[in-house]
Design a protein around this motif. Structure first.
Motif, mmCIF file in Angstrom:
data_model
loop_
_atom_site.group_PDB
_atom_site.id
_atom_site.type_symbol
_atom_site.label_atom_id
_atom_site.label_comp_id
_atom_site.label_asym_id
_atom_site.label_seq_id
_atom_site.Cartn_x
_atom_site.Cartn_y
_atom_site.Cartn_z
ATOM 1 N N VAL A 57 0.847 -1.192 0.000
ATOM 2 C CA VAL A 57 0.000 0.000 0.000
ATOM 3 C C VAL A 57 0.883 1.243 0.000
ATOM 4 O O VAL A 57 2.046 1.195 0.395
ATOM 5 N N PRO A 58 0.356 2.376 -0.454
ATOM 6 C CA PRO A 58 1.152 3.610 -0.487
ATOM 7 C C PRO A 58 1.685 3.972 0.899
ATOM 8 O O PRO A 58 1.048 3.705 1.908
ATOM 9 N N ARG A 59 2.861 4.578 0.925
ATOM 10 C CA ARG A 59 3.515 4.950 2.190
ATOM 11 C C ARG A 59 2.657 5.917 3.006
ATOM 12 O O ARG A 59 2.617 5.841 4.215
ATOM 13 N N THR A 60 1.990 6.817 2.331
ATOM 14 C CA THR A 60 1.127 7.778 3.015
ATOM 15 C C THR A 60 -0.223 7.803 2.314
ATOM 16 O O THR A 60 -0.366 7.330 1.202
ATOM 17 N N GLY A 61 -1.163 8.378 2.986
ATOM 18 C CA GLY A 61 -2.482 8.550 2.392
ATOM 19 C C GLY A 61 -3.424 7.410 2.717
ATOM 20 O O GLY A 61 -3.024 6.359 3.205
ATOM 21 N N PRO A 62 -4.684 7.651 2.423
ATOM 22 C CA PRO A 62 -5.704 6.650 2.738
ATOM 23 C C PRO A 62 -5.686 5.472 1.766
ATOM 24 O O PRO A 62 -5.176 5.567 0.646
ATOM 25 N N VAL A 63 -6.258 4.377 2.224
ATOM 26 C CA VAL A 63 -6.373 3.153 1.428
ATOM 27 C C VAL A 63 -7.857 2.830 1.289
ATOM 28 O O VAL A 63 -8.558 2.743 2.307
ATOM 29 N N PRO A 64 -8.354 2.655 0.066
ATOM 30 C CA PRO A 64 -9.768 2.288 -0.093
ATOM 31 C C PRO A 64 -10.043 0.910 0.519
ATOM 32 O O PRO A 64 -9.230 -0.009 0.385
ATOM 33 N N PHE A 65 -11.182 0.770 1.170
ATOM 34 C CA PHE A 65 -11.531 -0.496 1.809
ATOM 35 C C PHE A 65 -11.441 -1.670 0.835
ATOM 36 O O PHE A 65 -10.960 -2.741 1.188
ATOM 37 N N ARG A 66 -11.879 -1.465 -0.410
ATOM 38 C CA ARG A 66 -11.879 -2.549 -1.400
ATOM 39 C C ARG A 66 -10.485 -3.135 -1.624
ATOM 40 O O ARG A 66 -10.351 -4.295 -1.979
ATOM 41 N N SER A 67 -9.433 -2.336 -1.403
ATOM 42 C CA SER A 67 -8.075 -2.837 -1.626
ATOM 43 C C SER A 67 -7.655 -3.875 -0.577
ATOM 44 O O SER A 67 -6.684 -4.597 -0.772
ATOM 45 N N LEU A 68 -8.397 -3.969 0.530
ATOM 46 C CA LEU A 68 -8.088 -4.988 1.531
ATOM 47 C C LEU A 68 -8.256 -6.402 0.974
ATOM 48 O O LEU A 68 -7.636 -7.344 1.467
ATOM 49 N N ALA A 69 -9.066 -6.548 -0.070
ATOM 50 C CA ALA A 69 -9.285 -7.865 -0.677
ATOM 51 C C ALA A 69 -8.004 -8.429 -1.288
ATOM 52 O O ALA A 69 -7.874 -9.642 -1.446
ATOM 53 N N LYS A 70 -7.053 -7.563 -1.623
ATOM 54 C CA LYS A 70 -5.805 -7.994 -2.265
ATOM 55 C C LYS A 70 -4.702 -8.315 -1.261
ATOM 56 O O LYS A 70 -3.609 -8.689 -1.655
ATOM 57 N N LEU A 71 -4.976 -8.136 0.028
ATOM 58 C CA LEU A 71 -3.931 -8.244 1.039
ATOM 59 C C LEU A 71 -4.124 -9.469 1.933
ATOM 60 O O LEU A 71 -5.257 -9.804 2.280
ATOM 61 N N PRO A 72 -3.020 -10.112 2.343
ATOM 62 C CA PRO A 72 -3.134 -11.188 3.335
ATOM 63 C C PRO A 72 -3.384 -10.568 4.714
ATOM 64 O O PRO A 72 -2.549 -9.827 5.227
ATOM 65 N N LEU A 73 -4.540 -10.842 5.276
ATOM 66 C CA LEU A 73 -4.941 -10.186 6.526
ATOM 67 C C LEU A 73 -4.775 -11.100 7.734
ATOM 68 O O LEU A 73 -5.044 -12.300 7.671
ATOM 69 N N ILE A 74 -4.345 -10.490 8.821
ATOM 70 C CA ILE A 74 -4.282 -11.147 10.127
ATOM 71 C C ILE A 74 -5.331 -10.439 10.979
ATOM 72 O O ILE A 74 -5.166 -9.267 11.318
ATOM 73 N N LEU A 75 -6.417 -11.138 11.254
ATOM 74 C CA LEU A 75 -7.548 -10.535 11.960
ATOM 75 C C LEU A 75 -7.947 -11.402 13.148
ATOM 76 O O LEU A 75 -7.608 -12.583 13.204
ATOM 77 N N PRO A 76 -8.688 -10.815 14.088
ATOM 78 C CA PRO A 76 -9.208 -11.630 15.194
ATOM 79 C C PRO A 76 -10.284 -12.591 14.690
ATOM 80 O O PRO A 76 -10.731 -12.499 13.543
ATOM 81 N N GLY A 77 -10.706 -13.495 15.560
ATOM 82 C CA GLY A 77 -11.761 -14.456 15.212
ATOM 83 C C GLY A 77 -13.074 -13.778 14.878
ATOM 84 O O GLY A 77 -13.293 -12.603 15.168
#
Length: 184
Positions: A57-77
């Motif tokens: 993701v860009p070093r600064t600035g906001p990230v659109p929520f939809r771009s989370l689909a492209k990322l390996p996420l570590i989330l709680p249960g």
């Protein structure tokens, strides 16, 4: 019991209340009930947290929520309030998230992100308290912005005591004080 002076309160009370303000947020509020009074304490933005140099993701600035689909996420249960919010927004957006790990502890989650094993979504508080904030990158999530409302729920069956009112005040102060993003 040592007493550090700050606002005339013992240091242990301030530390304990700060801890409660940071940790008690994991549970979603109970359903509305005539027996409960819910007071909104503070709304806090959830941020995308990644490794400071190894990130997609860009070093600064906001990230659109939809771009989370492209990322390996570590989330709680799935029963954790942050996960429920993220999953609800993903469903609304019609995207599938790539949750590579489900971990309940924020400390371990941040360690894994810092090691480059994925990305996570958290409020600022756990990052500020961690030992690795400078090795992490924080981006606002937009479209939609993910906000988490911190609430204090008390029974209407008993009048609020002075201690309860003071505790709520300390929690509000702690949340406001800790809401600023760390300087990198």
């Amino acid at each position: 019991m040592s007493r550090g002076k700050s606002s005339g309160r013992p240091r242990e009370v301030q530390v304990t209340v700060t801890y409660l303000a940071m940790e008690a947020k994991a549970s979603p509020p109970p359903p509305p009930s005539p027996l409960l009074e819910t007071a909104s304490l503070y709304d806090v933005d959830l941020l995308l947290i990644s490794h400071a140099t190894r990130t997609l993701v860009p070093r600064t600035g906001p990230v659109p929520f939809r771009s989370l689909a492209k990322l390996p996420l570590i989330l709680p249960g799935k029963s954790h309030s942050i996960r429920m919010l993220v999953d609800k927004e993903a469903q609304k957006a019609g995207i599938d998230l790539d949750v590579v790990l489900e971990i309940e502890g924020t400390h371990l989650t941040l360690e894994l992100v810092q090691l480059g094993h994925g990305y996570t979504v958290l409020p600022i508080f756990p990052v500020q308290r961690s030992s690795v904030p400078r090795r992490l990158q924080l981006n606002e999530i937009v479209s939609p912005r993910l906000k988490r409302s911190m609430k204090l729920v008390v029974s209407k069956q008993h009048p609020s005591s002075f201690l309860m009112r003071e505790t709520a005040s300390l929690i509000r102060q702690s949340l406001l004080k800790n809401s600023e993003r760390p300087k990198s």
